[in-house]
Design an enzyme around this catalytic site. Structure first.
Site, PDB file in Angstrom:
ATOM      1  N   GLU A   1      -4.568  -0.540  -4.065  1.00  0.00           N
ATOM      2  CA  GLU A   1      -4.895  -1.202  -2.469  1.00  0.00           C
ATOM      3  C   GLU A   1      -4.261  -2.665  -2.690  1.00  0.00           C
ATOM      4  O   GLU A   1      -5.208  -3.407  -3.586  1.00  0.00           O
ATOM      5  CB  GLU A   1      -6.431  -1.061  -2.170  1.00  0.00           C
ATOM      6  CG  GLU A   1      -6.288  -1.387  -0.990  1.00  0.00           C
ATOM      7  CD  GLU A   1      -5.753  -1.142   0.421  1.00  0.00           C
ATOM      8  OE1 GLU A   1      -4.900  -1.914   0.446  1.00  0.00           O
ATOM      9  OE2 GLU A   1      -5.351  -0.080   0.282  1.00  0.00           O
TER      10      GLU A   1
ATOM     11  N   SER B   1      12.509   2.543  -9.493  1.00  0.00           N
ATOM     12  CA  SER B   1      13.505   2.876  -8.017  1.00  0.00           C
ATOM     13  C   SER B   1      15.158   3.307  -9.025  1.00  0.00           C
ATOM     14  O   SER B   1      15.264   2.377  -9.798  1.00  0.00           O
ATOM     15  CB  SER B   1      14.098   1.929  -6.938  1.00  0.00           C
ATOM     16  OG  SER B   1      13.227   1.791  -5.786  1.00  0.00           O
TER      17      SER B   1
ATOM     18  N   GLN C   1       9.803  -4.627 -12.396  1.00  0.00           N
ATOM     19  CA  GLN C   1       8.660  -3.190 -12.222  1.00  0.00           C
ATOM     20  C   GLN C   1      10.515  -1.846 -12.471  1.00  0.00           C
ATOM     21  O   GLN C   1      11.185  -2.677 -11.574  1.00  0.00           O
ATOM     22  CB  GLN C   1       8.265  -3.199 -10.942  1.00  0.00           C
ATOM     23  CG  GLN C   1       8.078  -1.282 -10.764  1.00  0.00           C
ATOM     24  CD  GLN C   1       7.789  -2.141  -8.950  1.00  0.00           C
ATOM     25  OE1 GLN C   1       7.640  -2.897  -8.047  1.00  0.00           O
ATOM     26  NE2 GLN C   1       6.880  -0.619  -8.587  1.00  0.00           N
ATOM     27  N   GLY C   2      10.377  -1.328 -13.006  1.00  0.00           N
ATOM     28  CA  GLY C   2      10.668   0.405 -13.168  1.00  0.00           C
ATOM     29  C   GLY C   2      11.415   1.052 -12.499  1.00  0.00           C
ATOM     30  O   GLY C   2      11.020   2.397 -13.690  1.00  0.00           O
TER      31      GLY C   2
ATOM     32  N   ASN D   1      10.338   2.795   7.126  1.00  0.00           N
ATOM     33  CA  ASN D   1       9.364   2.904   7.973  1.00  0.00           C
ATOM     34  C   ASN D   1       9.178   4.498   8.277  1.00  0.00           C
ATOM     35  O   ASN D   1       9.042   5.165   8.648  1.00  0.00           O
ATOM     36  CB  ASN D   1       9.807   3.149   9.408  1.00  0.00           C
ATOM     37  CG  ASN D   1       9.858   1.167   9.660  1.00  0.00           C
ATOM     38  OD1 ASN D   1       9.184   0.295   8.596  1.00  0.00           O
ATOM     39  ND2 ASN D   1      10.160   0.582  11.151  1.00  0.00           N
ATOM     40  N   GLU D   2      10.489   5.191   8.416  1.00  0.00           N
ATOM     41  CA  GLU D   2      10.563   6.599   8.632  1.00  0.00           C
ATOM     42  C   GLU D   2       9.778   7.317   7.858  1.00  0.00           C
ATOM     43  O   GLU D   2       8.796   8.115   8.168  1.00  0.00           O
ATOM     44  CB  GLU D   2      11.797   7.646   8.340  1.00  0.00           C
ATOM     45  CG  GLU D   2      13.259   7.248   9.159  1.00  0.00           C
ATOM     46  CD  GLU D   2      13.620   5.646   9.452  1.00  0.00           C
ATOM     47  OE1 GLU D   2      13.314   4.578   8.347  1.00  0.00           O
ATOM     48  OE2 GLU D   2      14.011   4.822  10.108  1.00  0.00           O
TER      49      GLU D   2
ATOM     50  N   SER E   1      13.458  -6.780  -8.907  1.00  0.00           N
ATOM     51  CA  SER E   1      13.098  -8.278  -8.384  1.00  0.00           C
ATOM     52  C   SER E   1      12.785  -8.810  -9.919  1.00  0.00           C
ATOM     53  O   SER E   1      11.833  -8.388 -10.949  1.00  0.00           O
ATOM     54  CB  SER E   1      12.267  -8.533  -7.534  1.00  0.00           C
ATOM     55  OG  SER E   1      10.486  -7.759  -7.896  1.00  0.00           O
TER      56      SER E   1
END
Lengths: 355, 387, 355, 387
Positions: free
Chosen positions: D249, D134, D131-132, D371-372, D166
């Site tokens: 989902e 980020s 997956q490209g 988390n933020e 990954s």
């Protein structure tokens, strides 16, 4: 596999919510020195029939499950509705239905379905002594929810449970942290009761678990209400020229509250189902529900005061009523640490693998 | 690095202890442990009498300069006084706004006439002051205040509302921030007014708190007046005066507060020993952790004082409020856990009123800058993070 | 009453910081399979003389206090400086100075002042058995800091401490969480030592407290470095068009870190002073320092990784070295919970009122 | 409300269990417990062979529609498969990007030719995808991506850098988000390209993590090309495609993850029993609390699935990532506390690699939305708080 309220349960919830909105709120009770509104109670019994939900059809009730009761109590907890509903259904009905003989159920559950209030006194030092063909009850029961007004009392002793008329006992309200749910001390001064007053059942723990589950349902409702009230407030309260709800710290605190509320709700719903069907993990499920719902309510109510600033600290605001009820409820029917200790024992002390 | 007190300082400590022991008797004895935060509405008249007793003994205005009529005590002496005061469980000071806030402000910014008029009655405990800063729409954001004062001849005429004003019910005077400038907004055009409370245009409505006490009040100004010479500092330039007052290093005062906290923790330990909670490993762990943080609270305050001696405001000074407020709230929560099932039941007697502690401490993380605001300030001022 | 570094201590700190900036960093050591840089160590001993700080002047040292040692170790902790400094001064010097006879001190402390490395092996199962006029040491010592390279070993047994040459023992590095501070297992296979090798002192707890305090000093430095690195990063890293350091959640996390760092520093400084002057509360002060500094370092290092996002999770970044050292150091010389338990005993179990 | 499985569902469970028991043998046996998050670089070739074995058994594309070549399994069946898969400790899936992300996207937005070309090899396990998305300057803020593709005849020519990819080292294909529009900025002018990895313009540099593993890579595109018909969805309109993919989902997948978590918690309990930590009241309390939260994690996931059946996306679905990431990090921290002084020492053997758990879980609260960010999303989307 369906983990959601049924259409009937949703209708029950919506009807409860609409009805409760008409009742006097908790401040009214606090200002009336802790007296329940008799009219409200008669409407709860008469119009809504909520005291009949858990009573088997044989005994004049609806014979519904804890899930339906939980749905109603969630709404009552949300509005902090002052009434002896919780003590009557979660303690009185549960104790009599779990511990009583058929004859005792026939008598007392029918009375409750007809409007009598009831509660359970299981903390303290009440002892029962044989006295001819009856028993003498002596000692003190403490922290009895609605113990000063309940018409039917189930009292736990060294010789099991007895059912006695509330007005046969010396009883006094004690000042409580939660001004919307009276506690009382009961004194038994050699009260003589017949052998028929003794309930044959011995499984007090099951009664307490069932009641703890229903208290947890109330707590989920309370936690959700403080969340809703807080979110609404942060959308209108402005500081530094914008709604405080746009500040990240406020958003994060509210997000944490939502996590607590929805998690506790999952736990309560599952525990209600597990107890109703007698699933093998019902006990652990209830302990999980009570521990998480108690913690969730307390933490949400604490955050609500913090996020309201000074106004949340005032007597007129609803925040402190939730906060006090949350902390008091945490102390009732097993503190979270007590339930965690029981779960730890199941995980760690047995040989059988938990799942 | 030397954490011990000098022989002179120990002598001073002995003097304080002796005086308190000799004077906190008779009618004053029952004030022990009363009138602190969360209990400020208790025995107010008696505590004003005690304030006057302190004044007669020369213990008011300890930190004030001698020119202002004070004692000019060193910071260490102030620490000693406050620690002994708390250890003796002497009552919460009715004169703390006058001594800690109004007096120093008048001394720094006031006219000679203002000094002559206002300082002495504070020291004598004969005039009690309250603080008119916060407003319903100006909480954490003080600069949003809306109270307005308009010049009318020789007077200012004041309209507006203040809130969270402690001791307003018994105060003779209020230190009011009001907008006086024509185009006043945010920090501009604000003045600091000294306003008499016993006049028709001032109405005080106590605020009942969740504890059931009413320590604070709303104060409504509806055409209240004060003479034009009752402005401290420049007209329309009061923001700096007010900020100076807020920033006025509380100095030694946090150390007195910590002695109070020690009393509270000790009382909680006694309850835990009595009811068996002291045998619970989780409770033990948390009591020890609170003890550690209390010790550190004192140490950090002493570091701040030592830096203050050097004329520095070190970054550790900026964590004070957040640290103690959070500590105190944690103490309140632990108190309930120590009580266990009895947390649901209120108990009699003030000395062991853990419930009052539990409830009151919810306000600690809100007033005088919420925890959230404190963290913003630490990040931006101590760590230089971008606004 | 003065709670601040003296001008001399400030000079010592500044000189240490400047010197340490020239040394190879922790990554170099990690890539060298855990070998210390010998050149760096010889400069620490020769140019800076830090191994002499705690050694009494009688024995060729400077005779300074723990406060000075703490000042230096705070800087070393900040830069994660790889060297046997901590083991040599906090364990080796302290053990010999606390437990040794004058003759033993004269011999071994002088050696250390001259550049020898030393450590303490007090965990495990080493036993000493009388064997004629000497002793036979058997068993295994574990988690010995720098145990694979130390030239002088103090080993604790059922019969007290013995000092033995490091190369007399079978020893092996064990893989550790903290790649910048080697741990070793030592095997004693009936090693014969003379009676002169036995140290007369018995107060191992005092040695451990003293070492724990110095570890806490290192931890304060480490915690401050991760705070500094993180604040710097948040000022330059941009997301959503602005520096992440302008987001309230990031600011609050950094503020929490500052509270931890400065609180731990207060605790460490006071404990160093209290041990140096023999204050009655020295033990509790040290326990407070180690507990708070361990927690502070661990929490700060954890926050640092979080606030750095993915980059903080990479091998090349310094964050994980701090994080691993923080967690490993927490486990050494008493975990925080162990120190809290000891404080609780002093608060709760005695009759005397604590203050 | 019915938390039990139907007889048909129990039969399906038996089928899965039997198949796994019969096939996770021989060379595949040693893959048990390997290749999950934190261990994705272990036995990669063998896990690709296992992917093909799954494909032959008809267990890939379980959730895919039958038209796409999948099994069209119900959500409950997916849950059952994943739970059994985790209980059998079958290895981390090498094909999860293809099966979970690329396949559903092509099925939803692709051309018939793309479906014909790309879906079957995913199901067969013969083409591995990465997956490209980020980029170094586009982490939580994905819309800040800078990789650019320029049209050149029949090809797109791609320049830029991706990160945290990954399985990039073993993938045949990458699903690349790139800017293709002239005035492209933020969400506008982005396209989704399918790009071959084995070409001169693509360079893969593994990223070593704090665990010591290298599960991820940087991927550098330096004049890499792909045919113009390898765009999924509209040219310049790829943002919605990408968001659909992210929002797709995860459905049942969190339930499989929870079964993995149960394995981890059970392993930790065993360590605690073995080393005596299970007698420590503080450890007991925390183990019980984690057990409770794990149970609730499953329950909330089941609530989400039931709502999904009704076509709703309930607000409790939005807490999933935050909840499990925080839980997992807490598990990692507790693991170290269970080890006690041994936390400082690494132990041998993968099965009890609590240190790997401890270190890896620090990434859980960062990747796929910190988390933020998760809390921001919950506040704004689930609670309607102002942006």
């Amino acid at each position: 596999m369906k983990f959601a309220l049924s259409d009937e349960q949703i209708s029950l919830r919506d009807a409860a919510r609409a009805f409760l909105a008409e009742l006097p709120g908790p401040h009214a009770m606090t200002e009336q020195d802790g007296a329940y509104n008799a009219d409200a109670w008669s409407r709860i019994v008469g119009e809504q029939g909520w005291t009949s939900i858990l009573i088997p059809a044989d005994h004049g009730g609806w014979g519904f499950g804890r899930m339906e009761m939980a749905v109603v109590l969630e709404e009552a907890g949300r509005k902090l509705t002052p009434s002896p509903l919780f003590s009557t259904v979660a303690l009185g009905v549960t104790a009599i239905d779990t511990l009583g003989s058929d004859a005792q159920k026939a008598e007392h559950l029918a009375a409750i379905a007809g409007g009598a209030t009831a509660t359970l006194a299981d903390q303290g030092s009440v002892t029962a002594q044989r006295d001819g063909d009856g028993w003498l009850l002596s000692g003190e029961a403490v922290r009895v929810i609605d113990g000063d007004t309940a018409e039917i009392l189930v009292v736990w002793t060294n010789a099991g449970a007895f059912v006695v008329p509330g007005d046969a006992v010396q009883r006094a309200r004690v000042p409580g942290l939660d001004t919307t749910r009276p506690l009382a001390t009961l004194r038994f001064d050699g009260l003589r009761v017949s052998d028929e007053a003794r309930l044959p059942g011995a499984d007090l723990e099951r009664v307490r678990l069932s009641a703890g589950l229903l208290l947890a349902a109330e707590q989920v409702g309370g936690a959700e209400d403080v969340l809703d009230v807080t979110v609404d407030y942060t959308k209108v309260r402005k500081q530094f020229g914008k709604p405080i709800g746009s500040f990240q710290a406020i958003q994060h605190a509210c997000a944490d509250m939502l996590v607590l509320v929805e998690s506790a709700r999952s736990a309560v719903w599952y525990a209600a189902w597990a107890m109703d069907v007698g699933a093998p993990d019902a006990e652990l499920a209830v302990r999980t529900a009570k521990a998480l719902a108690s913690d969730a309510y307390f933490r949400c109510a604490g955050s609500a005061i913090q996020l309201h600033g000074g106004i949340g600290f005032t007597w007129e605001h609803v925040c402190h009523l939730h906060f006090k009820r949350a902390r008091a409820g945490m102390a009732l029917l097993g503190e979270p640490s007590v339930h965690r200790a029981a779960v730890a024992a199941a995980m760690l002390d047995g040989d059988s693998a938990w799942t | 690095m030397d954490m011990s007190f000098s022989a002179e300082e120990e002598l001073f400590r002995e003097e304080v202890r002796t005086w308190l022991g000799e004077h906190l008797v008779g009618d004053f004895a029952r004030l022990r442990g009363r009138g602190g935060l969360g209990d400020m509405d208790a025995f107010v008249e008696e505590r004003i009498a005690w304030e006057q007793e302190l004044g007669r003994g020369g213990w008011t205005g300890l930190a004030w300069s001698k020119e202002s009529g004070g004692r000019g005590a060193s910071l260490v002496e102030q620490v000693i006084f406050l620690e002994e005061y708390a250890r003796s469980r002497a009552p919460g000071r009715a004169g703390h706004i006058g001594e800690g806030l109004l007096g120093p402000t008048v001394a720094a910014f006031g006219t000679d006439a203002q000094k002559a008029r206002f300082l002495a009655p504070i020291l004598a405990g004969t005039e009690i002051w309250c603080q008119g800063y916060s407003e319903p729409n100006a909480g954490s954001d003080l600069a949003a205040l809306q109270t307005r004062a308009v010049r009318d001849g020789d007077n200012w005429v004041i309209d507006g509302q203040k809130v969270w004003t402690s001791l307003a019910m018994v105060s003779q005077w209020c230190f009011v921030l009001a907008r006086t400038g024509a185009g006043s907004s945010r920090h501009e055009g604000i003045s600091c007014l000294l306003v008499r409370m016993d006049q028709p245009g001032v109405r005080v409505v106590p605020i009942r708190q969740m504890t059931g006490n009413a320590e604070f009040a709303e104060v409504f100004f509806d055409g209240a007046t004060t003479p034009v010479d009752h402005v401290v500092g420049p007209v329309d330039g009061g923001w700096k005066v007010a900020m100076h007052t807020l920033a006025h290093e509380r100095g030694a005062s946090t150390l007195g507060q910590q002695a109070d906290f020690t009393n509270e923790l000790r009382a909680l330990v006694q309850v835990a020993k009595d009811n068996g909670a002291a045998n619970d490993p989780g409770i033990r762990d948390r009591l020890a952790e609170l003890w550690m943080r209390l010790k550190v609270m004192r140490l950090t305050a002493l570091r701040t004082l030592s830096a203050h001696d050097r004329g520095e405001l070190p970054r550790e000074a900026m964590i004070t409020k957040l640290f103690w407020a959070t500590w105190h709230r944690d103490l309140g929560e632990l108190a309930m856990d120590v009580l266990g099932p009895d947390a649901a039941v209120l108990r009699e007697g003030h000395d062991h009123d853990l419930h009052r502690l539990f409830l009151w401490t919810r306000s600690d993380t809100i007033y005088a800058g919420t925890n959230e605001i404190q963290k913003n300030l630490i990040a931006q001022r101590a760590l230089g993070m971008p606004r």
